[in-house]
Design a protein around this motif. Sequence first.
Motif, short mmCIF file in Angstrom:
data_model
loop_
_atom_site.label_atom_id
_atom_site.label_comp_id
_atom_site.label_asym_id
_atom_site.label_seq_id
_atom_site.Cartn_x
_atom_site.Cartn_y
_atom_site.Cartn_z
N UNK A 262 -27.70 -38.05 -20.29
CA UNK A 262 -27.67 -38.10 -21.75
C UNK A 262 -27.83 -36.72 -22.39
N UNK A 263 -27.91 -35.67 -21.57
CA UNK A 263 -28.08 -34.33 -22.11
C UNK A 263 -26.73 -33.72 -22.49
N UNK A 264 -26.78 -32.83 -23.47
CA UNK A 264 -25.58 -32.12 -23.92
C UNK A 264 -25.70 -30.65 -23.52
N UNK A 265 -24.58 -30.06 -23.10
CA UNK A 265 -24.54 -28.68 -22.65
C UNK A 265 -23.78 -27.84 -23.66
N UNK A 266 -24.29 -26.66 -23.95
CA UNK A 266 -23.57 -25.71 -24.80
C UNK A 266 -23.06 -24.57 -23.93
N UNK A 267 -21.86 -24.13 -24.21
CA UNK A 267 -21.25 -23.02 -23.48
C UNK A 267 -19.91 -22.71 -24.11
N UNK A 268 -19.41 -21.54 -23.89
CA UNK A 268 -18.13 -21.14 -24.49
C UNK A 268 -16.96 -21.78 -23.75
N UNK A 269 -16.15 -22.53 -24.49
CA UNK A 269 -14.95 -23.12 -23.88
C UNK A 269 -13.99 -22.05 -23.44
N UNK A 270 -14.02 -20.89 -24.07
CA UNK A 270 -13.10 -19.80 -23.73
C UNK A 270 -13.33 -19.30 -22.31
N UNK A 271 -14.54 -19.42 -21.80
CA UNK A 271 -14.85 -18.96 -20.45
C UNK A 271 -14.72 -20.06 -19.41
N UNK A 272 -14.40 -21.28 -19.84
CA UNK A 272 -14.29 -22.41 -18.93
C UNK A 272 -15.53 -23.27 -18.87
N UNK A 273 -16.61 -22.87 -19.56
CA UNK A 273 -17.85 -23.64 -19.51
C UNK A 273 -17.67 -25.04 -20.11
N UNK A 274 -16.73 -25.18 -21.03
CA UNK A 274 -16.49 -26.49 -21.63
C UNK A 274 -15.97 -27.51 -20.64
N UNK A 275 -15.46 -27.05 -19.49
CA UNK A 275 -14.95 -27.98 -18.48
C UNK A 275 -16.05 -28.70 -17.71
N UNK A 276 -17.31 -28.43 -18.05
CA UNK A 276 -18.40 -29.23 -17.49
C UNK A 276 -18.21 -30.70 -17.84
N UNK A 277 -17.54 -30.97 -18.94
CA UNK A 277 -17.26 -32.35 -19.34
C UNK A 277 -16.34 -33.04 -18.34
N UNK A 278 -15.22 -32.40 -18.00
CA UNK A 278 -14.28 -33.00 -17.06
C UNK A 278 -14.81 -33.00 -15.63
N UNK A 279 -15.42 -31.91 -15.21
CA UNK A 279 -15.85 -31.76 -13.82
C UNK A 279 -17.12 -32.56 -13.51
N UNK B 291 -27.72 -24.83 -21.32
CA UNK B 291 -26.71 -23.81 -21.61
C UNK B 291 -26.01 -23.44 -20.31
N UNK B 292 -24.68 -23.39 -20.36
CA UNK B 292 -23.89 -22.99 -19.20
C UNK B 292 -23.27 -21.63 -19.52
N UNK B 293 -23.67 -20.63 -18.76
CA UNK B 293 -23.21 -19.26 -19.00
C UNK B 293 -22.23 -18.85 -17.91
N UNK B 294 -20.96 -18.73 -18.27
CA UNK B 294 -19.92 -18.32 -17.32
C UNK B 294 -19.47 -16.89 -17.59
N UNK C 155 -22.46 -14.97 -10.78
CA UNK C 155 -22.68 -14.68 -12.19
C UNK C 155 -22.74 -15.94 -13.06
N UNK C 156 -22.51 -17.08 -12.49
CA UNK C 156 -22.56 -18.34 -13.25
C UNK C 156 -23.99 -18.86 -13.28
N UNK C 157 -24.45 -19.21 -14.48
CA UNK C 157 -25.87 -19.59 -14.62
C UNK C 157 -26.01 -20.84 -15.48
N UNK C 158 -26.99 -21.65 -15.11
CA UNK C 158 -27.35 -22.84 -15.89
C UNK C 158 -28.78 -22.65 -16.39
#
Length: 640
Positions: free
Chosen positions: A532-549, A595-598, A630-633
């Motif tokens: 039920x948690x929500x993640x914030x991250x820049x879709x431009x870097x691919x972090x938004x794909x946490x939804x699909x993956x 936060x997902x930092x890519x 370099x990828x961090x959660x």
Amino acid sequence: MSWFSAVVPLLVAVALLVVPGYITARVLTLRGLWAWALAAPASMSVIVLASLWANVVGVRWSVLPVLITAVAVVVIAVVVRVLARPAQAPRSASPVRRAELIALGSAAVLLAAQLVLIIGDPQNISQTFDNVFHLNAVRYIMDTGAASPLTVGSMTSDGGLWFYPDGWHALVALVVDASGASIMVASNAVLIAVAVVAWPATVLLLTRVIAGSRPVALVTAGVLSAILPTFPILMIDYGVLYPYFLALSLLPAVLAVTVQLLRFGSGDAEMPAAILTVALLGSLPGLVISHPGAFVAWIVLAVIACVLSFIRLVSTKPSRSVLVKYSVLLFVVLAAAAAAWKVLKPPADARGWAVEQSVGQAVGQALTLSQSYGNVAWVAVILLCIGLGVLVRRRTLTALMPVLFYAAFATLYIVSSAMVWPQLRDLLTASWYNNSPRLAAVLPMLLIPIAAVGGAALFEHARRLATRESVTRRGAIVIAIVGVVVIGAQAYTNQQAVRYAAANYAYGDEARLISHDERALLDRLPSEVPEDAVIVGSAWTGAGLAYAFADRQVIMPHMLMDLSEDDQLILDDLSRAEPGSPVCDALERTGTEYVLDFGTLEVHGAEHKYPGIARLGSSDAVRLVDSEGQAKLYEVTGCE
């Protein structure tokens, strides 16, 4: 991951793409190539119609509403067949001919081999801008249980995007649901199914209608359908434009029915008009909701065919009443086409593609099929020139029609690519975003029937030449060597396109969306981030794909979306979060906890700054949970 693991989702994709439409076509008395080619357009109509009514009545998206719709469509087909009562079975009821089997088989093998080389691994994704939306839209359909084109746009826009052509996404979601495959594997399975099964069959039917059923023409069409990089490779590389790729794969069959209905086809002329009309009307919903750009392309081509049909009618000197009747009908067709031309175009801010080159360059590319990857498709160009010569010499409206088809879209390509008058350019090509690759992708389906005419003529000439006593053995060897060299050069040209496209389907260290490290971190997210948690991250870097993956909600499922005030506040101030601050209230309202930092590498090589999620390593508002390279959660702790 082995390709053997993708067999089940691939079979499911083929079944969904073929079975509903094929059964319907058979019930309508269509068999052979007609039934096979119309299977995909009809099946997509079944799927999109099911997505519409299922959402209205509250039925969750699955194979069930598709089965119900398929049964209803078959019942309608039975009624039409009874009412049509054809006096005799049309020639289209004959089984698939040997030449057609050879053409379909060779195209399938060539295309499958190229696609496997491009994709590399069934879990790979297209590392391109649009794929963030495409993959996440499939997840959104699975989460909401609604695959309607009237609802999918809500993923990125709160009421602003009322329609989105989601036939592709609805089909991929069905494959995920029925096979248990990941969204990535299912997407690649649908890609292969459409390119290998639907595209060769539809373009082969169009070739048979325009160029006739001579074996050499059909085999030529089959081979060309697999070796022209402008389609399908360009559409699964550039963008990536999966919905448009699907729609263009359906378009040749819809156009073939249109041509046949207007009695411009070669052979099968006795097919009942009622059957053809139902086949056309039954295919259009799948075409429209797969992508309106392909539907507008059909409108252009259908209008050309209708005008030629009217000219043919006038040449027979009909009675005044008949002439008035068909004049009114043509006016209605033109008015409807004009209305669709005005309505069916994307918003102005989405069609701002700039002019790319000079008119001379654009003309050269249109004539040589060198719009992509910088190489000329010489085999196709030579056969195109021969075919154009043959058709022009016939001096009939039937022969003129495919020439006008190709000329129309070659002109539109030149306009989108090189016209310097923006208002006129937008008027003519807005339906395709004023984007030249989209128009370039239409040209192969219009070229292939003409080239097939050229192939048949060239073969006939070579056959006559070979029977002459004056042809020496040495001359025959020279002719054979030249043929092998030309075909080899074309194969090399296509392999260059394959290598170029393959670079966009790998999880490399410099991948524009998801690198190896980022993929490894995404794989661990389900065990580290609550459902039920929500993640914030820049879709431009691919972090938004946490939804699909990883099936975890994200604030930015796409780059181009409407951000709420809370979303923007989080992106601006999260790194300074502390108890009682406004950003903490926003975090609580949105449920954002991670936060997902890519990093800073963006898909378009640009830089979009979100200060709230930048330089988090020195922020007291977050705690590092996991990292891979370099990828961090991070977990948000500043509000505690």
